[in-house]
Design a protein around this motif. Structure first.
Motif, PDB file in Angstrom:
ATOM      1  N   LEU A 235       0.570  -1.291   0.260  1.00  0.00           N
ATOM      2  CA  LEU A 235       0.328  -0.093  -0.387  1.00  0.00           C
ATOM      3  C   LEU A 235       1.049   1.404  -0.180  1.00  0.00           C
ATOM      4  N   VAL A 236       2.389   1.259   0.569  1.00  0.00           N
ATOM      5  CA  VAL A 236       2.936   2.045   0.238  1.00  0.00           C
ATOM      6  C   VAL A 236       4.435   2.135  -0.962  1.00  0.00           C
ATOM      7  N   HIS A 237       3.625   2.876  -1.252  1.00  0.00           N
ATOM      8  CA  HIS A 237       5.473   3.084  -2.106  1.00  0.00           C
ATOM      9  C   HIS A 237       6.785   3.276  -1.936  1.00  0.00           C
ATOM     10  N   SER A 238       7.819   2.919  -2.657  1.00  0.00           N
ATOM     11  CA  SER A 238       8.847   2.861  -1.696  1.00  0.00           C
ATOM     12  C   SER A 238       9.454   4.217  -2.160  1.00  0.00           C
ATOM     13  N   LEU A 239       9.166   5.433  -2.605  1.00  0.00           N
ATOM     14  CA  LEU A 239       9.506   6.537  -2.406  1.00  0.00           C
ATOM     15  C   LEU A 239       9.242   6.873  -1.232  1.00  0.00           C
ATOM     16  N   GLN A 240       7.785   6.566  -1.112  1.00  0.00           N
ATOM     17  CA  GLN A 240       7.227   6.861   0.412  1.00  0.00           C
ATOM     18  C   GLN A 240       7.743   5.935   1.110  1.00  0.00           C
ATOM     19  N   VAL A 241       8.272   5.383   1.459  1.00  0.00           N
ATOM     20  CA  VAL A 241       8.892   4.518   2.412  1.00  0.00           C
ATOM     21  C   VAL A 241      10.373   5.014   3.218  1.00  0.00           C
ATOM     22  N   ASN A 242      10.970   5.707   1.469  1.00  0.00           N
ATOM     23  CA  ASN A 242      12.259   6.534   1.697  1.00  0.00           C
ATOM     24  C   ASN A 242      11.852   8.021   2.485  1.00  0.00           C
ATOM     25  N   TYR A 243      10.809   8.530   2.430  1.00  0.00           N
ATOM     26  CA  TYR A 243      10.927   9.833   2.715  1.00  0.00           C
ATOM     27  C   TYR A 243       9.918   9.732   4.623  1.00  0.00           C
ATOM     28  N   ILE A 244       9.440   8.374   4.577  1.00  0.00           N
ATOM     29  CA  ILE A 244       9.192   7.753   6.311  1.00  0.00           C
ATOM     30  C   ILE A 244      10.591   7.660   7.146  1.00  0.00           C
ATOM     31  N   HIS A 245      11.639   7.008   6.005  1.00  0.00           N
ATOM     32  CA  HIS A 245      12.983   6.908   6.844  1.00  0.00           C
ATOM     33  C   HIS A 245      13.620   7.744   7.027  1.00  0.00           C
ATOM     34  N   ARG A 246      13.835   9.078   5.930  1.00  0.00           N
ATOM     35  CA  ARG A 246      14.731  10.066   6.304  1.00  0.00           C
ATOM     36  C   ARG A 246      13.584  10.864   7.374  1.00  0.00           C
ATOM     37  N   LEU A 247      12.327  11.289   7.629  1.00  0.00           N
ATOM     38  CA  LEU A 247      12.131  11.469   8.672  1.00  0.00           C
ATOM     39  C   LEU A 247      11.814  11.360   9.701  1.00  0.00           C
ATOM     40  N   ALA A 248      12.208   9.640   9.946  1.00  0.00           N
ATOM     41  CA  ALA A 248      11.728   9.234  10.909  1.00  0.00           C
ATOM     42  C   ALA A 248      13.445   8.666  12.379  1.00  0.00           C
ATOM     43  N   GLN A 249      14.428   9.280  11.033  1.00  0.00           N
ATOM     44  CA  GLN A 249      16.060   9.301  11.760  1.00  0.00           C
ATOM     45  C   GLN A 249      15.854  10.687  11.857  1.00  0.00           C
ATOM     46  N   THR A 250      15.269  12.260  11.462  1.00  0.00           N
ATOM     47  CA  THR A 250      15.360  12.944  11.734  1.00  0.00           C
ATOM     48  C   THR A 250      15.151  12.952  13.482  1.00  0.00           C
ATOM     49  N   ARG A 251      13.750  12.731  13.444  1.00  0.00           N
ATOM     50  CA  ARG A 251      13.849  12.191  14.847  1.00  0.00           C
ATOM     51  C   ARG A 251      13.853  11.488  15.908  1.00  0.00           C
ATOM     52  N   LEU A 252      15.375  10.633  15.418  1.00  0.00           N
ATOM     53  CA  LEU A 252      16.208   9.710  16.300  1.00  0.00           C
ATOM     54  C   LEU A 252      17.300  10.638  16.945  1.00  0.00           C
ATOM     55  N   LEU A 253      17.583  11.928  16.172  1.00  0.00           N
ATOM     56  CA  LEU A 253      18.620  12.676  16.367  1.00  0.00           C
ATOM     57  C   LEU A 253      18.325  13.522  18.018  1.00  0.00           C
ATOM     58  N   ASP A 254      19.426  14.807  18.314  1.00  0.00           N
ATOM     59  CA  ASP A 254      19.225  14.949  19.428  1.00  0.00           C
ATOM     60  C   ASP A 254      17.717  14.872  19.740  1.00  0.00           C
ATOM     61  N   ASN A 255      17.451  13.589  20.572  1.00  0.00           N
ATOM     62  CA  ASN A 255      15.813  13.321  21.344  1.00  0.00           C
ATOM     63  C   ASN A 255      16.344  12.655  22.564  1.00  0.00           C
ATOM     64  N   ASP A 256      15.412  13.052  23.434  1.00  0.00           N
ATOM     65  CA  ASP A 256      15.247  12.118  25.129  1.00  0.00           C
ATOM     66  C   ASP A 256      14.545  11.549  24.413  1.00  0.00           C
ATOM     67  N   LYS A 257      13.419  11.158  24.404  1.00  0.00           N
ATOM     68  CA  LYS A 257      12.883  10.361  23.890  1.00  0.00           C
ATOM     69  C   LYS A 257      12.938   9.991  21.917  1.00  0.00           C
ATOM     70  N   PRO A 258      13.637   9.116  21.996  1.00  0.00           N
ATOM     71  CA  PRO A 258      13.726   8.669  19.566  1.00  0.00           C
ATOM     72  C   PRO A 258      13.069   7.728  19.938  1.00  0.00           C
ATOM     73  N   LEU A 259      12.619   6.432  20.353  1.00  0.00           N
ATOM     74  CA  LEU A 259      11.912   6.174  20.280  1.00  0.00           C
ATOM     75  C   LEU A 259       9.789   6.417  20.656  1.00  0.00           C
ATOM     76  N   HIS A 260       9.616   7.120  21.372  1.00  0.00           N
ATOM     77  CA  HIS A 260       8.054   7.299  22.032  1.00  0.00           C
ATOM     78  C   HIS A 260       8.162   7.706  20.818  1.00  0.00           C
ATOM     79  N   ASP A 261       9.192   9.143  19.497  1.00  0.00           N
ATOM     80  CA  ASP A 261       9.521  10.136  18.527  1.00  0.00           C
ATOM     81  C   ASP A 261       8.783   9.204  17.529  1.00  0.00           C
TER      82      ASP A 261
END
Length: 1434
Positions: A235-261
């Protein structure tokens, strides 16, 4: 399958190259198959229009490819010249290339090779290093650094590193806070994988062991699926998955609760994706199936989906604020971690919400299933509310069951499942649906409309449906009774009639099998919701529209109308609860009990008790079916009783027979039987006990039961023993013609009476032991309707006596009893037996005739009566061998092949009188037309005379008597012999005086050649008439002419032995009346004077009376003590002496000896049977002696004609009678019967005196033997005899060859390949001009014969016949040649030359070339050559 790269074939490429056609077709097929595989993988993911476009483009490309291939194949068939030209061009191009190559090589050599062909400056240091040290140390070091890789780490180092990384990840997870939804994880290979069911799956790792190093996101997998419309795609295109991948990676940087985000980002995306899936499913349902029934009211991306359903329900609702049912799927605002929530409008109860579900289950992501669950819960809720309302209109409990759910309302009580009102909810529209499984009417639609609107008139609709269902019960109850049901009838006088007062709910039921009679059923509803049935009886008449009762024809165009007449109400309670017709018990519940029970159920104060088991089905109305059945049965009885009254037949009326089994009408008395004396009718009524009419319901016939006292004639049938006897009759039950029923009843009564009268006269004779009947006949059955008597040897024959009321005569049927090899021998004389029985009304006489004629009739049916082809001169006409023509029961004629006729009279005392029927009974000098006298018949019959069996009755006549037979008037004296065994020879007492008086003379005996008239004979004076029977003491009639009988003291006749040498009365001028004339008939002799009925012969005069052989009798017959007046007694003894005398003696005419057969010959039964029984004679076929004798006479008769017509044959006078002598050119022939048997015809051949030296004894014996075995034998073909006589005209040398052919046929030579048979008539398989069966021997200037060759000397398997062929041969006397004959008609060959015929013609041609002896006839040598060397093609 991937496309295959086509390799370039070897060879010169200048001409474009070549490829094998098979390879090209293979490549085309592989390409097409590959494209099909690609289409099958890609098309499911595309829309319908895209699929059609792709399929069309594929079909177009493939079609163009194969069209080109087809054009190439067609072109290749005529491309030989092009190939030759192509080869020439390729050769020339190759030569040109060789020249160009040579020039290019020389130029390249000049420019490149020769320019560099100089010695370089050599590197001496490098050469010295290599030659001295063996290495080259002068390479740059950068080569090692850039090209040679470093050494890899070891597996153990890799394992230790990953294990350490797992420890670091585990430590980081333990020391940090995890979201509760991501507690499902797995650590391996230096990575950690988090899984959230049906949402997502992520893989993380760490790039070091420092606590400040952020998580590195390796992979994201979205687990949301659409099982209904996803088609297996992500149901999700590979480009959408790549975008979500980049967005989620940014949420993991400099975050106290990276896994919650990380969880919030992925969870919110998955919920939005789930809402999108539900929305797309809803849109698809709207487009494909649900349409306007479902609508998407609101869709907020990633927040909410609002769907409304049952929208059609609002269209029919007339209220101002209709209820709209909605379903909301939304994200939980309080907690983002929760799944999608479900909310209903209007709100549901907590129990209902629990059944549907409070949240969307991610594993069951289906909006259709969610809607169905919601609608199911809503349906149950609406039906529960409706059930409470419906309980007010019915007495039984309403139930909700089935799937989909439906409310079952029992309209009737008790109610069948097929009668229940079933109310369901339309799944799409939400409206009520009403139905009854067994019924479909307007009342159901009215109930449905009331439920979907404001419910006005709902109670009336329920009441209407209840009445209609009750009417349906009435129709179903009578459907097996063949009773038509009508809701209305075309009655013209309805106005003012009582029918007009009936309610609208009524049913007209036609009485089964009764026209214009109806049972009217009226229905009314009671207060307690039960239905009251009222019944009426209606009688109508057909009429026109204006009410006139006119008889309308079948072609009338006027509509059929009815006029109501009698209309009666029926009290069903008294009808169905009588003493013998109680069909059910009363109901145990009263009206008060029913109302009380209904109130408790409605208020919920009590539980529903167990339903009482009802005997039978409530669908069936027993009182209605009983009423119809009883009405149907009573109406025929009423009409029958009226018809019986009109015929003055008293009866008791309609009564219940037995214990209510059926209805019956008992007849008290019958009128006198027609044709029967009053005494007989009186005796029958004394035995008559009762007669009842019943109706057989299965076959719809009248069953009439007569009960009589014990039968006066005991039989062997087990049903006819006992103190009483029942007789059953089945009469047609025709509702339109009861007069015929009464007429048939009276006919049956008359039949019983007439047969009873016949039996009553027979009882005295049968019961008397002195008659001897009980030992020779048995009464198999006597049931007052028919009498079955067995008789004959072993009691194997049956005679059945019945009375037919239509013609008022007795009818006989003949048959056999048990195992009988032949049929009943009396079948040929059945008509005469019936006539005699109806004339005499004497059963004893019939039995006596059957017994006395049994043996000779059994002998006569042994004769061959089958038609035979080829026995006459016209082969196509078949001819009966024997034809038996009965003249009376004791007089028959046997006709042989329509030429010879033998007269047979069956006599008593086991005597048969036989004579030649061709002679007139009145004049021996005249012959009957169309018949031929049989030569030698008298001598043949005398061979079978048994002196010991018949005593002096067959006294052999002297030669003088044979030469001079008696005058024509006494040729039938032998037939006046009395029957001594007849039990019917004593007349009744009241007729004794009249029966023993002669009648007045009818014709004067003026001509001595005229047979004596019964009334014209006169006896000499001085002879007194015989005394009366009263003075004789009732002796046997046969003893009245016997001199030695002690019971004959009053007969003034000397002993027959004293008058043997006396001349006949006619020789001295005495004409005597037949002595039994007045006894045979009270009114005189029957027509013709035959002693038996039906005879056409005149009564014979007693030429030898009283010294006639017919006077021999050995005493009184036991059966002669009883009898009745009969005009057809088989024996008629002379009861009176002669009375009158003729004064002038007639002249004696001496006939020829050939007329001796006109005098009857007496034969015993054994001799007669021996003469007619087929048997072998000298190893011949099974033929009777009579057939052999007559067959030989036919050949003799035809021999005379052939000799007269053939000029080459000359008669030779012969004094010996019955012998034919003639001569040919060199031979003399004598044809005569074998005098020892008179059953075979023989020929004696002798040479003429002047030709004695030309013939041998062997040759003449062969001709004689051939005539005996092939000509004078069965089937006595006269055409074969004609061919045989033509042989005598042949020249001597040809005749000798004919004799050789006969010799080979009589004595086959086993050394030859073939056996021979001479075909004297044309076989059926040879196409000659004459038809098959005609003579086929021609002896003129050419000789034509036909032979049949049959293969011998070989062993054949069982069932396979030897090879056989018919050969026509033509012998030319002038040229001495033999050829295969082919018939030509007008130049056209009629017989096609087959391979077999061709082989024969070739062989005969070769034989003609080799046979050069003109002095020897070539016919037999040619045939011998064929028999020896002929080989036929397979």
């Amino acid at each position: 399958m991937p496309p295959v790269d086509m390799p370039v074939p070897p060879g010169p490429q200048q001409g474009g190259g070549s490829i094998s056609l098979a390879t090209l077709i293979d490549y085309s097929l592989q390409r097409t198959h590959h494209e099909l595989v690609v289409l099958s993988e890609l098309l499911p993911r595309k829309t319908d229009m895209e699929r059609k476009i792709e399929i069309f483009q594929f079909a177009s490309r493939t079609r163009q490819l194969f069209v080109r291939l087809l054009a190439l194949v067609k072109w290749a068939t005529s491309a030989t010249k092009v190939d030759k030209c192509t080869d020439i061009c390729n050769f020339l191009e190759q030569q040109s290339m060789f020249f160009i190559d040579t020039a290019d090589s020389l130029a390249r050599l000049a420019r490149d090779t020769l320019g560099n062909a100089r010695l370089p400056s050599f590197s001496l240091p490098s050469a010295i290093d290599v030659l001295t040290t063996g290495t080259y140390p002068r390479l740059p070091t950068c080569i090692r650094e850039k090209i040679v890789p470093p050494d890899p780490i070891t597996p153990q180092e890799k394992k230790d590193t990953l294990h350490r990384l797992n420890q670091v990840i585990q430590y980081r997870l333990v020391s940090s806070e995890l979201p509760p939804q991501m507690r499902k994880l797995r650590i391996e290979q230096g990575r950690v994988k988090f899984t959230v069911e049906h949402e997502f799956e992520v893989t993380l790792t760490l790039m070091g062991d420092s606590s400040t190093i952020p998580w590195r996101l390796l992979d994201i997998d979205i687990l949301v699926e659409d099982h209904e419309t996803g088609d297996g795609k992500s149901l999700v295109h590979s480009l959408q998955v790549n975008y979500i991948h980049r967005l989620a990676q940014t949420r993991l940087l400099d975050n106290d609760k990276p896994l919650h985000d990380l969880y919030r980002v992925l969870h919110s995306f998955c919920q939005a994706l789930q809402l999108e899936v539900l929305n797309s499913q809803t849109q698809r349902l709207i487009k494909s199936r649900l349409g306007d029934s479902v609508r998407v009211e609101e869709y907020t991306l990633s927040r909410r989906l609002l769907v409304s359903y049952w929208r059609d329900q609002t269209k029919n609702c007339k209220s101002a604020d209709p209820v709209i049912y909605k379903l909301s799927v939304h994200v939980c605002e309080e907690d983002d971690g929760k799944p999608l929530q479900i909310t209903h409008f209007p709100p549901m109860s907590p129990e209902e919400c629990t059944k549907v579900g409070l949240a969307i289950k991610s594993d069951q992501l289906s909006i259709e299933k969610l809607l169905m669950q919601t609608i199911e819960v809503r349906t149950y809720a609406k039906l529960r509310e409706l059930s409470k309302e419906m309980q007010r209109y019915v007495s039984d409990k309403c139930e909700i069951r089935d799937m989909p759910a439906a409310l079952h309302v029992p309209i009737l009580s008790p109610c069948m499942p097929s009668e229940v009102l079933r109310i369901a909810i339309d799944v799409l529209r939400g409206t009520y649906l009403a139905s009854v499984p067994a019924y479909n009417s307007s009342a159901i639609q009215e109930i449905e409309d009331c439920l979907n609107n404001d419910k006005r008139g709902f109670d009336k609709a329920i009441s209407k449906l209840r009445l209609q269902l009750s009417l349906l019960r009435c129709e179903k109850s009578v459907q097996l009774l063949l009773a038509p049901c009508f809701h209305t009838l075309p009655i013209v006088n309805m106005a003012g009639h009582e029918l007009e007062k009936l309610s609208k709910t009524k049913l007209f039921i036609g009485v089964p099998r009764q026209h214009y009679f109806y049972i009217v059923v009226e229905l009314e509803e009671k207060i307690d919701t039960s239905v009251d049935f009222k019944y009426y009886f209606l009688q109508t008449k057909p009429c026109t529209i204006d009410g006139t009762e006119e008889v309308m024809g079948d072609d009338s165009v006027v509509k059929f109308f009815l006029k109501a007449e009698m209309f009666l109400p029926l009290h069903i309670h008294s009808i169905t609860r009588g003493p013998v017709c109680k069909i059910f018990d009363d109901s145990p519940y009263t009206t008060l009990d029913s109302l009380s029970r209904k109130r408790k159920l409605y208020l919920g104060e009590g539980d529903e008790p167990d339903a009482k088991k009802i005997k039978g089905s409530p669908y069936f109305i027993p009182e209605l079916t009983y009423l119809l059945a009883s009405t149907e049965e009573k109406i025929p009885f009423i009409y029958l009783g009226q018809e019986l009254n009109s015929h003055n037949i008293s009866h008791q009326g309609i009564q219940i027979d037995g214990e209510g089994v059926c209805m019956a009408l008992t007849i008290l008395d019958f009128p006198n039987c027609k044709g029967c004396p009053e005494e007989t009718t009186k005796m029958l009524k004394e035995l008559f006990l009762s007669c009842k009419f019943r109706i057989l319901s299965r076959f719809r016939n009248w069953n009439v039961e007569f009960i009589f006292d014990k039968s006066p004639l005991e039989s062997e049938h087990y049903k006819e023993t006992g103190p009483s006897q029942r007789v059953y009759l089945n009469l047609d039950l025709n509702s339109d013609d009861y007069q015929k029923t009464v007429k048939d009843l009276l006919n049956e009564w008359n039949a019983i009476g007439n047969l009873f009268g016949l039996v009553q006269d027979f009882v005295d004779v049968y019961s008397d032991v002195r008659s001897g009947f009980q030992s020779v006949v048995k009464i198999k059955s006597y049931n007052y309707k028919k009498l079955v008597i067995s008789y004959g040897q072993g009691l194997s024959c049956l005679v059945i006596v019945k009375w037919n009321g239509d013609d008022g005569l007795f009818h006989l049927s003949l048959g056999t009893n048990g195992q009988c090899s032949t049929g009943n021998p009396h079948v040929p004389v059945l008509t005469h037996l019936e006539k005699e029985l109806n004339t005499s009304k004497n059963l004893s006489y019939l039995i006596q005739v059957l017994l006395e004629t049994m043996a000779p009739m059994a002998s006569m049916i042994k004769l061959n009566t089958l038609p035979v082809l080829g026995t006459s001169q016209i082969p196509k006409i078949s001819m009966l061998t024997f034809t038996i023509v009965p003249q009376s029961s004791t007089h028959l004629r046997i006709i042989y092949r329509n030429i010879y006729c033998v007269d047979v009279h069956l006599r008593a005392n086991k005597i048969v009188a036989v004579r030649d029927c061709s002679y007139s009974h009145f004049d021996n000098s005249s012959v009957v037309d169309a018949l031929t006298p049989t030569p030698g018949l008298k001598a043949f019959l005398n061979m079978f005379v048994d002196e010991t069996a018949i005593g002096g009755r067959s006294r052999r006549r002297s030669t003088t008597e044979d030469d001079n037979p008696p005058s024509p008037m006494d040729t039938m004296d032998i037939f006046s012999h009395p029957s001594t065994g007849s039990p019917a020879t004593r007349p009744p007492k009241q007729d004794l005086a009249s029966n023993f008086r002669f009648q007045n003379p009818m014709t004067p005996p003026s001509n001595p050649h005229t047979p004596a008239s019964p009334g014209a004979a006169r006896m000499p004076t001085g002879i007194n008439p015989s005394p009366s029977t009263a003075l004789m003491g009732a002796p046997s009639p046969s003893t009245l002419l016997t001199g030695e009988s002690p019971g004959n003291p009053h007969l003034h006749v000397p002993s027959p032995s004293s008058l043997i040498a006396a001349p006949s009365p006619q020789s001295i001028g005495m004409h005597m009346q037949s002595p039994a004339a007045s006894f045979m008939s009270p009114s005189g002799m029957v027509e013709g004077g035959s002693p038996y009925p039906g005879s056409n012969f005149a009564n014979p005069s007693p030429r030898n009376w009283p010294g006639s052989p017919s006077v021999v009798g050995s005493g009184p017959s036991p059966a002669s003590y009883y009898g009745a007046t009969s005009t057809t007694s088989p024996g008629h003894p002379a009861l009176h002496s002669p009375q009158n005398q003729v004064l002038s003696p007639p002249s004696r005419i001496l006939p020829k000896k050939s007329w001796a057969a006109s005098i009857p010959t007496l034969l015993s039964h054994d001799a007669f049977d021996k003469m007619l029984t087929p048997g072998p004679l000298q190893a011949s076929v099974m033929l009777s002696p009579l057939e052999r004798f007559l067959g030989c006479n036919i050949l003799k008769r035809h021999f005379n004609k052939l000799i007269q017509m053939d000029q080459a044959l000359t008669f030779i006078p012969c004094a010996e009678p019955g012998v034919i002598m003639f001569k040919a050119e060199t031979l003399q022939f004598m044809v005569k019967l074998n005098m020892s048997t008179l059953q075979t015809l023989h020929m004696k051949v002798t040479p003429n005196p002047e030709s004695a030296d030309q013939w041998t004894t062997e040759e003449t014996q062969i001709m004689e033997k051939y005539f005996d075995q092939k000509i004078a034998c069965y089937p006595y073909k006269i055409n074969a005899l004609s061919s045989f006589t033509k042989i005598f005209n042949a020249p001597i040398r040809i005749l000798k060859d004919f004799i050789q052919i006969m010799r080979l046929e009589l004595m086959p030579d086993q050394n030859m390949k073939w056996s021979i048979r001479w075909c004297l008539t044309i076989p059926h398989d040879i196409q000659l001009q004459p038809q098959p069966g005609t003579p086929c021997v021609i002896v003129k200037t050419k000789v034509l014969i036909v032979i049949q060759l049959t293969r011998i000397g070989i062993n054949l398997p069982p069932g396979k016949e030897a090879q056989s062929i018919n050969i026509p041969l033509l012998y030319d006397l002038q040229y001495n040649t033999v050829n295969f004959f082919q018939y030509n008609d007008r130049g056209q060959n009629k017989q096609l030359t087959t391979p077999t015929a061709h082989a024969i013609m070739v062989m005969l041609t070769r034989f003609g070339d080799m046979h050069q002896n003109p002095n020897e006839c070539a016919l037999f040598p040619a045939i011998r050559e064929l028999m020896t060397n002929l080989v036929l093609p397979m």
